[in-house]
Design a protein around this motif. Structure first.
Motif, PDB file in Angstrom:
ATOM      1  N   LEU A  77      26.940  30.729  34.781  1.00 49.29           N
ATOM      2  CA  LEU A  77      28.363  30.413  34.685  1.00 49.29           C
ATOM      3  C   LEU A  77      29.037  31.218  33.582  1.00 49.29           C
ATOM      4  CD1 LEU A  77      28.181  26.545  35.152  1.00 49.29           C
ATOM      5  CD2 LEU A  77      29.311  28.144  36.698  1.00 49.29           C
ATOM      6  N   LEU A  78      28.383  31.328  32.432  1.00 43.08           N
ATOM      7  CA  LEU A  78      28.953  32.089  31.324  1.00 43.08           C
ATOM      8  C   LEU A  78      29.133  33.555  31.696  1.00 43.08           C
ATOM      9  CD1 LEU A  78      26.934  30.561  28.338  1.00 43.08           C
ATOM     10  CD2 LEU A  78      29.404  30.340  28.717  1.00 43.08           C
ATOM     11  N   ALA A  79      28.098  34.143  32.308  1.00 42.29           N
ATOM     12  CA  ALA A  79      28.168  35.561  32.667  1.00 42.29           C
ATOM     13  C   ALA A  79      29.210  35.796  33.757  1.00 42.29           C
ATOM     14  CB  ALA A  79      26.798  36.049  33.131  1.00 42.29           C
ATOM     15  N   GLY A  80      29.188  34.958  34.791  1.00 38.96           N
ATOM     16  CA  GLY A  80      30.132  35.140  35.887  1.00 38.96           C
ATOM     17  C   GLY A  80      31.573  34.949  35.443  1.00 38.96           C
ATOM     18  N   TYR A  81      31.804  33.933  34.623  1.00 38.99           N
ATOM     19  CA  TYR A  81      33.169  33.663  34.141  1.00 38.99           C
ATOM     20  C   TYR A  81      33.633  34.796  33.224  1.00 38.99           C
ATOM     21  CZ  TYR A  81      37.078  30.646  32.696  1.00 38.99           C
ATOM     22  OH  TYR A  81      38.324  30.103  32.464  1.00 38.99           O
ATOM     23  N   ALA A  82      32.742  35.286  32.374  1.00 37.62           N
ATOM     24  CA  ALA A  82      33.105  36.378  31.471  1.00 37.62           C
ATOM     25  C   ALA A  82      33.464  37.634  32.274  1.00 37.62           C
ATOM     26  CB  ALA A  82      31.951  36.676  30.515  1.00 37.62           C
ATOM     27  N   GLU A  83      32.705  37.928  33.324  1.00 38.59           N
ATOM     28  CA  GLU A  83      33.011  39.096  34.162  1.00 38.59           C
ATOM     29  C   GLU A  83      34.364  38.924  34.842  1.00 38.59           C
ATOM     30  OE1 GLU A  83      29.906  40.801  36.671  1.00 38.59           O
ATOM     31  OE2 GLU A  83      28.450  39.559  35.617  1.00 38.59           O
ATOM     32  N   LEU A  84      34.642  37.713  35.311  1.00 38.36           N
ATOM     33  CA  LEU A  84      35.941  37.452  35.930  1.00 38.36           C
ATOM     34  C   LEU A  84      37.060  37.691  34.922  1.00 38.36           C
ATOM     35  CD1 LEU A  84      37.658  36.262  38.309  1.00 38.36           C
ATOM     36  CD2 LEU A  84      37.346  34.027  37.221  1.00 38.36           C
ATOM     37  N   CYS A  85      36.868  37.233  33.700  1.00 35.55           N
ATOM     38  CA  CYS A  85      37.887  37.402  32.665  1.00 35.55           C
ATOM     39  C   CYS A  85      38.044  38.869  32.265  1.00 35.55           C
ATOM     40  CB  CYS A  85      37.534  36.562  31.441  1.00 35.55           C
ATOM     41  SG  CYS A  85      37.582  34.771  31.726  1.00 35.55           S
ATOM     42  N   LEU A  86      36.946  39.612  32.268  1.00 39.74           N
ATOM     43  CA  LEU A  86      37.007  41.022  31.894  1.00 39.74           C
ATOM     44  C   LEU A  86      37.843  41.832  32.870  1.00 39.74           C
ATOM     45  CD1 LEU A  86      33.334  41.742  30.754  1.00 39.74           C
ATOM     46  CD2 LEU A  86      35.393  41.921  29.335  1.00 39.74           C
ATOM     47  N   ARG A  87      37.796  41.479  34.124  1.00 30.41           N
ATOM     48  CA  ARG A  87      38.543  42.252  35.121  1.00 30.41           C
ATOM     49  C   ARG A  87      39.959  41.721  35.324  1.00 30.41           C
ATOM     50  NH1 ARG A  87      35.878  40.665  41.007  1.00 30.41           N
ATOM     51  NH2 ARG A  87      37.336  39.006  41.547  1.00 30.41           N
ATOM     52  N   ALA A  88      40.332  40.660  34.588  1.00 30.21           N
ATOM     53  CA  ALA A  88      41.665  40.082  34.732  1.00 30.21           C
ATOM     54  C   ALA A  88      42.716  41.000  34.113  1.00 30.21           C
ATOM     55  CB  ALA A  88      41.715  38.693  34.079  1.00 30.21           C
ATOM     56  N   ASP A  89      43.891  41.008  34.695  1.00 34.01           N
ATOM     57  CA  ASP A  89      45.015  41.774  34.163  1.00 34.01           C
ATOM     58  C   ASP A  89      45.566  41.055  32.933  1.00 34.01           C
ATOM     59  OD1 ASP A  89      47.785  42.658  33.745  1.00 34.01           O
ATOM     60  OD2 ASP A  89      47.512  43.770  35.614  1.00 34.01           O
ATOM     61  N   GLY A  90      45.603  41.767  31.809  1.00 33.72           N
ATOM     62  CA  GLY A  90      46.040  41.148  30.563  1.00 33.72           C
ATOM     63  C   GLY A  90      47.495  40.730  30.561  1.00 33.72           C
ATOM     64  N   PHE A  91      48.322  41.334  31.420  1.00 30.47           N
ATOM     65  CA  PHE A  91      49.736  40.973  31.485  1.00 30.47           C
ATOM     66  C   PHE A  91      49.956  39.774  32.400  1.00 30.47           C
ATOM     67  CE2 PHE A  91      49.794  45.464  30.306  1.00 30.47           C
ATOM     68  CZ  PHE A  91      50.640  45.431  29.204  1.00 30.47           C
ATOM     69  N   GLU A  92      49.256  39.741  33.523  1.00 26.41           N
ATOM     70  CA  GLU A  92      49.434  38.641  34.461  1.00 26.41           C
ATOM     71  C   GLU A  92      48.647  37.400  34.063  1.00 26.41           C
ATOM     72  OE1 GLU A  92      48.564  39.870  38.408  1.00 26.41           O
ATOM     73  OE2 GLU A  92      50.083  41.453  38.452  1.00 26.41           O
ATOM     74  N   HIS A  93      47.463  37.610  33.458  1.00 27.03           N
ATOM     75  CA  HIS A  93      46.609  36.476  33.073  1.00 27.03           C
ATOM     76  C   HIS A  93      46.110  36.674  31.633  1.00 27.03           C
ATOM     77  CE1 HIS A  93      46.516  35.269  37.313  1.00 27.03           C
ATOM     78  NE2 HIS A  93      46.235  36.524  37.597  1.00 27.03           N
ATOM     79  N   PRO A  94      46.990  36.597  30.660  1.00 24.84           N
ATOM     80  CA  PRO A  94      46.582  36.860  29.272  1.00 24.84           C
ATOM     81  C   PRO A  94      45.527  35.890  28.750  1.00 24.84           C
ATOM     82  CG  PRO A  94      48.798  35.913  29.365  1.00 24.84           C
ATOM     83  CD  PRO A  94      48.419  36.270  30.766  1.00 24.84           C
ATOM     84  N   ALA A  95      45.649  34.613  29.110  1.00 20.76           N
ATOM     85  CA  ALA A  95      44.674  33.626  28.621  1.00 20.76           C
ATOM     86  C   ALA A  95      43.299  33.904  29.195  1.00 20.76           C
ATOM     87  CB  ALA A  95      45.140  32.216  28.987  1.00 20.76           C
ATOM     88  N   ARG A  96      43.253  34.237  30.488  1.00 18.51           N
ATOM     89  CA  ARG A  96      41.971  34.531  31.123  1.00 18.51           C
ATOM     90  C   ARG A  96      41.344  35.782  30.517  1.00 18.51           C
ATOM     91  NH1 ARG A  96      42.280  35.212  37.426  1.00 18.51           N
ATOM     92  NH2 ARG A  96      42.806  32.990  37.250  1.00 18.51           N
TER      93      ARG A  96
END
Length: 275
Positions: A77-96
């Protein structure tokens, strides 16, 4: 479904086969039967992440957070969630996007030498890529994808020729629906047998040569049109030589897509019967 472990095994097999919607169904069914479990939430989240879509990313985040609420130290869960957050757009999903740092730090504290940590390190290097690195990577990926599609079409056409030479019936008789290669061969025979499909089979078997000839004819046609004054500058008429090969590619790819859908449906049903 007899046990939670059996459900997880079912999710894994479906995930490897590319049946992401089936993974989500199996994981959700397991959650309904066995109650909240971190492992099942992990599979549910991964089934959403694999779709690479904004709506699925939102659902994946919900599943990751639900799983971590049960087991805050679950490596998957930690690895998968971190990967999801890494590929998130910082402008559209800053918290993620900012959450990746906390998740990564926690995973490295718990298991710095784990496969999950190694996979996350690769994802972090990818996230730090520059603009030109991304352009080169995308170009390389597209090149590999085109080469794989070309090889798949030629292999599919050669297998079709072999099956038809043996009468074709053997390829469609008593096919194991969970054997992807067998399903693809059977679907190809069903879709592309018959004399009217002979040109499709011929171009498929000799796809590389066909592309080369089509490109040469395209260039020659454009050159002749310019020299004769029929057109000024670049003309798209020569590109018409590429149309038959493109249609053949799409035809074989369509058969593979249909066969994959059959295979995944059969695999999901076979795994469901074992529960």
């Amino acid at each position: 479904m007899s046990t939670s472990d059996a459900c997880q095994d079912r999710c894994e097999q479906l995930f490897v086969a590319g049946g992401y919607a089936a993974v989500r169904r199996a994981a959700q069914e397991g959650l309904d039967v066995f109650g909240p479990q971190a492992d099942l939430y992990c599979w549910l989240a991964l089934g959403h992440v694999a779709e690479d879509d904004d709506d699925h990313d939102d659902r994946a985040e919900e599943a990751f957070r639900a799983g971590l609420a049960i087991d805050a130290d679950h490596l998957g869960l930690l690895a998968g969630y971190a990967e999801l957050c890494l590929r998130a757009d910082g402008f559209e999903h800053p918290a993620r996007a900012t959450r990746a740092v906390t998740l990564s730090r926690r995973l490295k504290e718990l298991a710095p030498d784990s496969p999950e940590a190694g996979r996350l390190a690769d994802a972090e290097r990818w996230a730090r890529r520059g603009y030109w690195d991304e352009v080169r990577m995308r170009t390389a990926v597209r090149t590999v994808e085109r080469r794989e599609k070309a090889l798949a079409t030629e292999a599919q056409a050669r297998a079709l020729a072999d099956d038809l030479a043996q009468g074709g019936a053997a390829a469609t008789r008593a096919v194991d629906p969970t054997d992807r290669d067998a399903v693809v061969r059977a679907a190809t025979v069903e879709a592309l047998a018959g004399p009217w499909n002979a040109p499709v089979r011929l171009l498929g078997r000799h796809r590389t040569a066909a592309w080369t000839v089509a490109l040469v004819l395209s260039l020659v046609t454009n050159a002749v049109l310019r020299q004769t004054g029929a057109v000024d500058g670049f003309a798209s008429w020569g590109l018409l030589w590429l149309l038959p090969v493109l249609l053949v590619d799409r035809r074989f790819a369509s058969v593979r897509k249909e066969a994959d859908a059959r295979h995944l449906a059969a695999l999901e049903a076979a795994l469901a019967e074992r529960r």
